[in-house]
Design an enzyme around this catalytic site. Structure first.
Site, PDB file in Angstrom:
ATOM      1  N   THR A  74       0.817  -1.211   0.000  1.00 38.38           N
ATOM      2  CA  THR A  74       0.000   0.000   0.000  1.00 38.38           C
ATOM      3  C   THR A  74       0.855   1.267   0.000  1.00 38.38           C
ATOM      4  OG1 THR A  74      -1.186  -1.303   1.681  1.00 38.38           O
ATOM      5  CG2 THR A  74      -2.099   0.861   1.108  1.00 38.38           C
ATOM      6  N   THR A 132      -7.579   2.922   1.867  1.00 38.40           N
ATOM      7  CA  THR A 132      -8.430   2.136   2.778  1.00 38.40           C
ATOM      8  C   THR A 132      -8.070   0.657   2.647  1.00 38.40           C
ATOM      9  OG1 THR A 132     -10.681   1.483   3.406  1.00 38.40           O
ATOM     10  CG2 THR A 132     -10.353   2.030   1.095  1.00 38.40           C
ATOM     11  N   HIS A 133      -8.238  -0.067   3.749  1.00 34.25           N
ATOM     12  CA  HIS A 133      -8.035  -1.527   3.712  1.00 34.25           C
ATOM     13  C   HIS A 133      -9.370  -2.274   3.656  1.00 34.25           C
ATOM     14  CE1 HIS A 133      -3.756  -1.565   4.202  1.00 34.25           C
ATOM     15  NE2 HIS A 133      -3.750  -1.066   5.421  1.00 34.25           N
ATOM     16  N   SER A 253      12.725   3.338  -4.526  1.00 33.18           N
ATOM     17  CA  SER A 253      13.467   2.113  -4.183  1.00 33.18           C
ATOM     18  C   SER A 253      13.332   1.843  -2.682  1.00 33.18           C
ATOM     19  CB  SER A 253      14.932   2.253  -4.569  1.00 33.18           C
ATOM     20  OG  SER A 253      15.541   3.181  -3.697  1.00 33.18           O
ATOM     21  N   PHE A 254      13.439   0.585  -2.302  1.00 31.04           N
ATOM     22  CA  PHE A 254      13.244   0.204  -0.901  1.00 31.04           C
ATOM     23  C   PHE A 254      14.174   1.011   0.019  1.00 31.04           C
ATOM     24  CE2 PHE A 254      14.152  -2.377   2.848  1.00 31.04           C
ATOM     25  CZ  PHE A 254      12.870  -2.645   3.299  1.00 31.04           C
ATOM     26  N   MET A 257      13.211   4.754   0.207  1.00 31.62           N
ATOM     27  CA  MET A 257      11.989   4.972   0.978  1.00 31.62           C
ATOM     28  C   MET A 257      12.216   4.692   2.464  1.00 31.62           C
ATOM     29  SD  MET A 257       8.510   4.042  -1.161  1.00 31.62           S
ATOM     30  CE  MET A 257       7.504   3.937   0.322  1.00 31.62           C
TER      31      MET A 257
HETATM   32  N1  LIG Z   1       9.731   0.778  -1.697  1.00 36.49           N
HETATM   33  C1  LIG Z   1       9.392  -0.453  -1.332  1.00 36.49           C
HETATM   34  N2  LIG Z   1       9.875  -1.525  -2.008  1.00 36.49           N
HETATM   35  C2  LIG Z   1       9.545  -2.794  -1.652  1.00 36.49           C
HETATM   36  N3  LIG Z   1       8.743  -3.090  -0.593  1.00 36.49           N
HETATM   37  C3  LIG Z   1       8.249  -2.049   0.115  1.00 36.49           C
HETATM   38  C4  LIG Z   1       8.537  -0.703  -0.222  1.00 36.49           C
HETATM   39  N4  LIG Z   1       7.890   0.085   0.678  1.00 36.49           N
HETATM   40  C5  LIG Z   1       7.248  -0.727   1.535  1.00 36.49           C
HETATM   41  N5  LIG Z   1       7.462  -2.009   1.204  1.00 36.49           N
HETATM   42  C6  LIG Z   1       7.007  -3.223   1.914  1.00 36.49           C
HETATM   43  O1  LIG Z   1       5.595  -3.321   1.901  1.00 36.49           O
HETATM   44  C7  LIG Z   1       5.153  -3.992   3.106  1.00 36.49           C
HETATM   45  C8  LIG Z   1       4.186  -3.090   3.846  1.00 36.49           C
HETATM   46  O2  LIG Z   1       2.967  -3.149   3.152  1.00 36.49           O
HETATM   47  P1  LIG Z   1       1.846  -2.030   3.294  1.00 36.49           P
HETATM   48  O3  LIG Z   1       2.389  -0.704   2.944  1.00 36.49           O
HETATM   49  O4  LIG Z   1       0.679  -2.517   2.520  1.00 36.49           O
HETATM   50  O5  LIG Z   1       1.515  -2.073   4.848  1.00 36.49           O
HETATM   51  S1  LIG Z   1       0.181  -1.544   5.566  1.00 36.49           S
HETATM   52  O6  LIG Z   1      -0.795  -2.638   5.540  1.00 36.49           O
HETATM   53  O7  LIG Z   1      -0.312  -0.371   4.867  1.00 36.49           O
HETATM   54  O8  LIG Z   1       0.622  -1.272   6.959  1.00 36.49           O
HETATM   55  C9  LIG Z   1       6.414  -4.282   3.908  1.00 36.49           C
HETATM   56  O9  LIG Z   1       6.814  -5.598   3.503  1.00 36.49           O
HETATM   57  P2  LIG Z   1       7.765  -6.575   4.351  1.00 36.49           P
HETATM   58  O10 LIG Z   1       9.124  -5.949   4.272  1.00 36.49           O
HETATM   59  O11 LIG Z   1       7.714  -7.895   3.648  1.00 36.49           O
HETATM   60  O12 LIG Z   1       7.226  -6.633   5.738  1.00 36.49           O
HETATM   61  C10 LIG Z   1       7.346  -3.196   3.405  1.00 36.49           C
HETATM   62  O13 LIG Z   1       8.711  -3.446   3.629  1.00 36.49           O
END
Ligand SMILES: Nc1ncnc2c1ncn2[C@@H]1O[C@H](COP(=O)(O)OS(=O)(=O)O)[C@@H](OP(=O)(O)O)[C@H]1O
Length: 325
Positions: A74, A132-133, A253-254, A257
C-alpha cells in the site's frame, strides 16, 4: 444497518489484543454486487462508527482510492501514485508525511487515539489520494455509484502472513507469540481485515473494469518502471521521460523509501500505537518470497491448502493471480 457476527462468540481467542468483531455488509442500501463474496471482515470494535463514516464517505469525482488488504504494498503504491498525481513534486513529498498527503480513512478505527482521518481528508485539495483496507463491499459506496478510480494492490498470501505477523507482533496488535499461532489465527479470520482471499478475489474479478487498476506487489518488484507508465495512462497523466522515470524509480526504491522519514511510516505508527516495541521497523525486508526462509514447509503447506480450497471455488489458482513464486 451492519450485521456483526462473531464466529468465536462465547470463546474469545486469548491472542486477540483487543475485542474484534466480524462485519458483513447488510441492508438494502449497500450495493453488494452479485458476484462479490459475502465473507465477513474482521475489525476492532470501534469500527461500529468508523464503518458508517467510510461507507457513507463523500467521494469527489477526481478522487483516487488505493484499496488493499494489509501488507500488500500500500505505502509503496501511495508514494508512487502521489508523485504521478502531483507532477513529480519530489520537494513536497519530502516535506509532508505521506499520511498527510494520502490519508488512511479507517486508521482511527484501529487506533482510536488517532485523529479522525475522514474529517481531515475533507480539508485536502483535489485530486485526493485516499487509502483504505476495506474489502469491496465495505469501501465508500459512492465509488461504485460514480465509478471512481481505484488502484488495488495484491500480494501473495504467504508473504502477507509473514509481513503482517511481524507488524502485528511488534506493534502488539496481536497478543500471541509465535508464527504457528499467527498462521492459525490468520486462516481462521481472527486477524485485522481478514478474510484475505475474499478481499483479493473480489477485485481480481473486477480487474478489467475501466476504473480499476489491479496490480500485484510481485509485478511492482519485477517491473516498477512498467507499472509506473501503465499507471500514468490510468491516471490520465503523460508518460514519464526516461530521466523522470529514473528519478522516480530511485525515489521509490526500498532503501530510499526506508531512509525517507516522510515516506517510511515507522515514526507515525510508533507515535500513535504506543504499545509498539522500540525496534519496530515498518520497512522490513521488501522482497518477494520472505516466506521461504521464515515459514516451515509445514506452515507453507497449511497456507497453500487453505488457499487452494478457497480459490478452487472461484476456478482460480494462486499462480493465476501472482504468477510463479
Ligand atoms: N519501496 C518499497 N519496495 C519494496 N517493498 C516495500 C517498499 N515500501 C514498503 N514495502 C514493503 O511493503 C510492506 C508493507 O505493506 P503495506 O504498505 O501494505 O503495509 S500496511 O498494511 O499499509 O501497513 C512491507 O513488507 P515486508 O518488508 O515484507 O514486511 C514493506 O517493507
Amino acid at each position: 444497518m451492519f450485521k456483526s457476527r462473531c464466529k468465536t462468540e462465547g470463546a474469545p481467542n486469548p491472542r486477540r489484543a483487543f475485542e474484534m468483531k466480524q462485519y458483513a455488509a447488510a441492508g438494502p442500501n449497500i450495493p453488494l454486487q452479485k458476484d462479490w463474496s459475502e465473507t465477513w471482515c474482521t475489525l476492532p470494535q470501534p469500527f461500529d462508527t468508523v464503518l458508517g463514516e467510510v461507507l457513507n464517505y463523500e467521494v469527489r469525482p477526481d478522487d483516487v482510492f488505493i484499496v488493499t488488504f494489509i501488507k500488500c504494498g500500500t505505502t509503496w503504491m501511495q508514494e508512487t501514485a502521489w508523485l504521478l498525481l502531483n507532477n513529480l513534486d519530489f520537494a513536497k513529498s519530502k516535506e509532508l508525511p505521506q499520511t498527510q498527503r494520502s490519508p488512511f480513512l479507517d486508521f482511527h478505527g484501529i487506533v482510536t487515539t488517532a485523529p479522525n482521518v475522514v474529517e481531515y481528508s475533507k480539508t485536502l485539495t483535489s485530486p485526493r489520494l485516499l487509502k483504505t483496507h476495506m474489502p469491496a463491499n465495505l469501501v465508500p459506496r459512492q465509488i461504485w455509484q460514480q465509478k471512481t478510480k481505484v488502484i488495488y494492490v495484491a500480494r501473495n498470501c504467504k508473504d502477507v502472513v509473514v509481513s503482517s505477523y511481524h507488524f502485528a507482533k511488534n506493534l502488539r496488535l496481536w497478543a500471541g507469540d509465535n508464527i504457528e499461532d499467527f498462521v492459525t489465527d490468520f486462516l481462521n479470520d481472527e486477524i485485522l481485515y481478514c478474510n484475505y482471499w475474499s478481499h483479493i478475489v473480489d477485485f481480481w474479478k473486477m480487474r478489467n473494469e475501466e476504473h480499476i487498476f489491479f496490480v500485484t506487489y510481485e509485478e511492482m518488484k519485477r517491473n516498477l518502471g512498467g507499472v509506473v507508465q501503465r499507471l500514468c495512462d490510468f491516471l490520465g497523466r503523460p508518460q514519464l521521460s526516461e530521466e523522470e522515470l529514473q528519478k522516480t524509480l530511485d525515489h521509490l526504491s526500498f532503501n530510499k523509501m526506508k531512509d525517507n522519514d516522510k515516506a517510511n511510516i515507522t515514526t507515525v505508527l510508533k507515535q500513535h500505537i504506543t504499545t509498539a516495541n522500540d525496534d519496530f521497523q515498518f520497512m522490513r525486508r521488501g522482497i518477494v518470497g520472505s516466506f521461504k526462509d521464515e515459514l516451515t514447509p509445514e506452515l507453507q503447506a497449511k497456507i497453500d491448502n487453505w488457499s487452494r480450497d478457497f480459490l478452487a471455488k472461484h476456478g482460480l489458482t494462486e499462480e493465476d493471480i501472482f504468477g510463479k513464486l
